[in-house]
Design a protein around this motif. Structure first.
Motif, PDB file in Angstrom:
ATOM      1  N   THR A 227       0.871  -1.174   0.000  1.00 20.03           N
ATOM      2  CA  THR A 227       0.000   0.000   0.000  1.00 20.03           C
ATOM      3  C   THR A 227       0.911   1.228   0.000  1.00 20.03           C
ATOM      4  O   THR A 227       2.096   1.094   0.314  1.00 20.03           O
ATOM      5  CB  THR A 227      -0.922   0.050   1.245  1.00 20.03           C
ATOM      6  N   PRO A 228       0.453   2.430  -0.327  1.00 18.49           N
ATOM      7  CA  PRO A 228      -0.949   2.793  -0.577  1.00 18.49           C
ATOM      8  C   PRO A 228      -1.468   2.276  -1.927  1.00 18.49           C
ATOM      9  O   PRO A 228      -0.712   2.155  -2.888  1.00 18.49           O
ATOM     10  CB  PRO A 228      -0.919   4.326  -0.572  1.00 18.49           C
ATOM     11  N   GLN A 229      -2.787   2.000  -1.936  1.00 17.16           N
ATOM     12  CA  GLN A 229      -3.473   1.623  -3.159  1.00 17.16           C
ATOM     13  C   GLN A 229      -4.356   2.808  -3.540  1.00 17.16           C
ATOM     14  O   GLN A 229      -5.051   3.360  -2.685  1.00 17.16           O
ATOM     15  CB  GLN A 229      -4.279   0.343  -2.916  1.00 17.16           C
ATOM     16  N   ALA A 230      -4.265   3.202  -4.813  1.00 12.17           N
ATOM     17  CA  ALA A 230      -4.872   4.473  -5.244  1.00 12.17           C
ATOM     18  C   ALA A 230      -6.054   4.231  -6.174  1.00 12.17           C
ATOM     19  O   ALA A 230      -6.015   3.339  -7.030  1.00 12.17           O
ATOM     20  CB  ALA A 230      -3.821   5.334  -5.948  1.00 12.17           C
ATOM     21  N   PHE A 231      -7.094   5.047  -6.013  1.00  5.72           N
ATOM     22  CA  PHE A 231      -8.333   4.860  -6.771  1.00  5.72           C
ATOM     23  C   PHE A 231      -8.937   6.216  -7.127  1.00  5.72           C
ATOM     24  O   PHE A 231      -8.813   7.176  -6.347  1.00  5.72           O
ATOM     25  CB  PHE A 231      -9.379   4.105  -5.923  1.00  5.72           C
ATOM     26  N   HIS A 232      -9.633   6.249  -8.270  1.00  5.83           N
ATOM     27  CA  HIS A 232     -10.556   7.364  -8.467  1.00  5.83           C
ATOM     28  C   HIS A 232     -11.617   7.190  -7.383  1.00  5.83           C
ATOM     29  O   HIS A 232     -12.103   6.071  -7.154  1.00  5.83           O
ATOM     30  CB  HIS A 232     -11.166   7.328  -9.866  1.00  5.83           C
ATOM     31  N   THR A 233     -11.959   8.289  -6.699  1.00  6.85           N
ATOM     32  CA  THR A 233     -12.814   8.172  -5.507  1.00  6.85           C
ATOM     33  C   THR A 233     -14.114   7.427  -5.808  1.00  6.85           C
ATOM     34  O   THR A 233     -14.541   6.564  -5.036  1.00  6.85           O
ATOM     35  CB  THR A 233     -13.117   9.577  -4.948  1.00  6.85           C
ATOM     36  N   GLU A 234     -14.740   7.749  -6.969  1.00  4.07           N
ATOM     37  CA  GLU A 234     -16.031   7.120  -7.294  1.00  4.07           C
ATOM     38  C   GLU A 234     -15.891   5.614  -7.492  1.00  4.07           C
ATOM     39  O   GLU A 234     -16.802   4.839  -7.190  1.00  4.07           O
ATOM     40  CB  GLU A 234     -16.669   7.789  -8.526  1.00  4.07           C
ATOM     41  N   VAL A 235     -14.721   5.187  -8.026  1.00  3.57           N
ATOM     42  CA  VAL A 235     -14.469   3.750  -8.241  1.00  3.57           C
ATOM     43  C   VAL A 235     -14.477   3.031  -6.895  1.00  3.57           C
ATOM     44  O   VAL A 235     -15.112   1.978  -6.731  1.00  3.57           O
ATOM     45  CB  VAL A 235     -13.114   3.550  -8.967  1.00  3.57           C
ATOM     46  N   LEU A 236     -13.788   3.612  -5.903  1.00  3.80           N
ATOM     47  CA  LEU A 236     -13.715   2.951  -4.590  1.00  3.80           C
ATOM     48  C   LEU A 236     -15.060   3.042  -3.856  1.00  3.80           C
ATOM     49  O   LEU A 236     -15.516   2.077  -3.252  1.00  3.80           O
ATOM     50  CB  LEU A 236     -12.595   3.575  -3.744  1.00  3.80           C
ATOM     51  N   ARG A 237     -15.701   4.218  -3.948  1.00  2.00           N
ATOM     52  CA  ARG A 237     -17.005   4.373  -3.273  1.00  2.00           C
ATOM     53  C   ARG A 237     -18.023   3.382  -3.841  1.00  2.00           C
ATOM     54  O   ARG A 237     -18.763   2.742  -3.087  1.00  2.00           O
ATOM     55  CB  ARG A 237     -17.538   5.803  -3.436  1.00  2.00           C
ATOM     56  N   SER A 238     -18.074   3.222  -5.165  1.00  2.79           N
ATOM     57  CA  SER A 238     -19.029   2.289  -5.776  1.00  2.79           C
ATOM     58  C   SER A 238     -18.744   0.861  -5.350  1.00  2.79           C
ATOM     59  O   SER A 238     -19.660   0.081  -5.085  1.00  2.79           O
ATOM     60  CB  SER A 238     -18.962   2.344  -7.309  1.00  2.79           C
ATOM     61  N   ALA A 239     -17.433   0.509  -5.299  1.00  4.26           N
ATOM     62  CA  ALA A 239     -17.076  -0.865  -4.943  1.00  4.26           C
ATOM     63  C   ALA A 239     -17.484  -1.170  -3.503  1.00  4.26           C
ATOM     64  O   ALA A 239     -17.991  -2.255  -3.207  1.00  4.26           O
ATOM     65  CB  ALA A 239     -15.576  -1.078  -5.130  1.00  4.26           C
ATOM     66  N   TYR A 240     -17.269  -0.198  -2.614  1.00  4.79           N
ATOM     67  CA  TYR A 240     -17.675  -0.420  -1.214  1.00  4.79           C
ATOM     68  C   TYR A 240     -19.194  -0.452  -1.083  1.00  4.79           C
ATOM     69  O   TYR A 240     -19.747  -1.203  -0.280  1.00  4.79           O
ATOM     70  CB  TYR A 240     -17.053   0.625  -0.277  1.00  4.79           C
TER      71      TYR A 240
END
Ligand code: MG
Length: 382
Positions: free
Chosen positions: A158-171
């Protein structure tokens, strides 16, 4: 690209005998978690949300005081639950980097490399290193079950990096209560492709007690060996046993003292404090304080171990010499070694307990009391 960081610090991982989780221990003089928080701040993070155990909120606050943009939320029961809480608290940012507090060797350049990949179009990106050793699967008894092909196997960091919407949708799509080992796993469950970039050996996860010293060496810090010494004596009085190095020994007399009068462990505590430059046992546990009346000296020894832990120091070896005519120490020596090794979290071979008499000379020879001397060898940052 405006980015925020999440640092997962919910773990309770402690070294044997200690009470301070490793993420708050000192690494080259700075708390482990502060290393990552500062790297994110310097790299330009708009906000840094730390998910920590509510039990350690004060430790977390003092470890990250004055780091720009830091705030903390209560973590959950699992890593996944903690990231979920932190994500809910995160403000409006384009990208989010999720990082383990136990990986303090984070560089600003790695943060920038991850952001650059997101800007170039990756939805999710993480650092990873190849597995250099031959890999085999084995059962708990060590029996080899099968060879595992090493080719293409990567160790995720880590850190693992994401477009915020990608991570929010996955969660949002992830079942409540699901527990995943990292966040790349969470977005992959949601059908997202993730990219890997070259990781950094300094990003090793602090897992075993010796990892702290190894990482300090990698970060270029000087480690030194310090030897502390301690001396203690207690007067004999009424009683039917004495307590020495945590073991009760039947005797025609007892030892007089404010606590349990364990001269062996008191000398040892002073030796450890001496190696750490932390004063003496009386300064930490004043005899004038009624709460230490009759106290089990294990409490004092565990405190010394915890101070070493907090300082990122490693107790390497201890040697205790008991001085008395009676009781005879020999029959109890192995039990004393075992108890001392257990409290210190050391293998038996690094704990020495010896005894001698003074050939009937002096106050010890007249059996007015008994005494102890100890040394503690400690490896610590300079
Ligand atoms: Mg004492």
């Amino acid at each position: 690209m405006k980015f925020g960081a999440i640092i997962v610090a919910g773990g309770h991982g402690v070294r044997a005998g200690g009470e301070i989780p490793k993420q708050y221990s000192l690494l080259c003089g700075r708390p482990v978690i502060r290393w990552s928080a500062e790297a994110f701040a310097v790299a330009g993070a708009a906000e840094i949300v730390i998910a920590c155990s509510p039990d350690h909120a004060d430790l977390c606050r003092s470890a990250t005081v004055d780091v720009l943009g830091v705030r903390s939320v209560s973590g959950g029961a699992t890593r996944t639950a903690s990231v979920r809480q932190a994500l809910a608290a995160l403000g409006d940012v384009d990208a989010v980097l999720v990082h383990d507090a136990a990986r303090p060797g984070l560089s600003v350049s790695l943060v920038h490399a991850l952001i650059a990949e997101l800007e170039a179009g990756a939805a999710a990106v993480a650092p990873a290193l190849p597995a250099p050793d031959t890999l085999r699967r084995a059962d708990a008894s060590g029996r080899i079950l099968e060879d595992v092909a090493r080719e293409g196997v990567m160790r995720m960091q880590t850190p693992q990096a994401f477009h915020t919407e990608v991570l929010r949708s996955a969660y949002a799509a992830l079942a409540v209560g699901a527990s995943m080992s990292d966040d790349i796993a969470v977005v992959r469950m949601n059908g997202v492709d993730a990219k890997l970039i070259k990781g950094d050996a300094k990003l090793m996860k602090l897992t075993y007690p010796e990892d702290m010293a190894m990482l300090e060496r990698m970060l270029g810090a000087e480690r030194i060996i310090c030897v502390g010494q301690g001396v203690d004596a207690h007067r004999f009085g009424e009683g039917s046993f004495v307590t020495l190095c945590g073991v009760q020994i039947p005797h025609s007399k007892g030892l007089v003292g404010h606590s349990d009068a364990d001269a062996g462990w008191h000398a040892l505590v002073d030796a450890i404090l001496g190696a750490l430059g932390e004063g003496d046992i009386g300064a930490h546990f004043p005899p004038s304080d009624p709460q230490w009346k009759g106290a089990d000296s294990e409490r004092f020894l565990r405190h010394a171990v915890e101070l070493a832990e907090r300082a990122g120091a490693r107790i390497v070896h201890v040697d205790v010499t008991l001085l008395c005519e009676r009781p005879k120490i020999g029959p109890y020596r192995d039990a004393m070694r075992a108890r001392t090794a257990e409290v210190l979290g050391l293998p038996l071979g690094r704990v020495s307990i010896k005894a001698t008499t003074t050939e009937r000379m002096g106050f010890l020879g007249r059996e007015e009391g008994l005494a102890a001397q100890a040394t503690a060898t400690v490896e610590r940052s300079a």
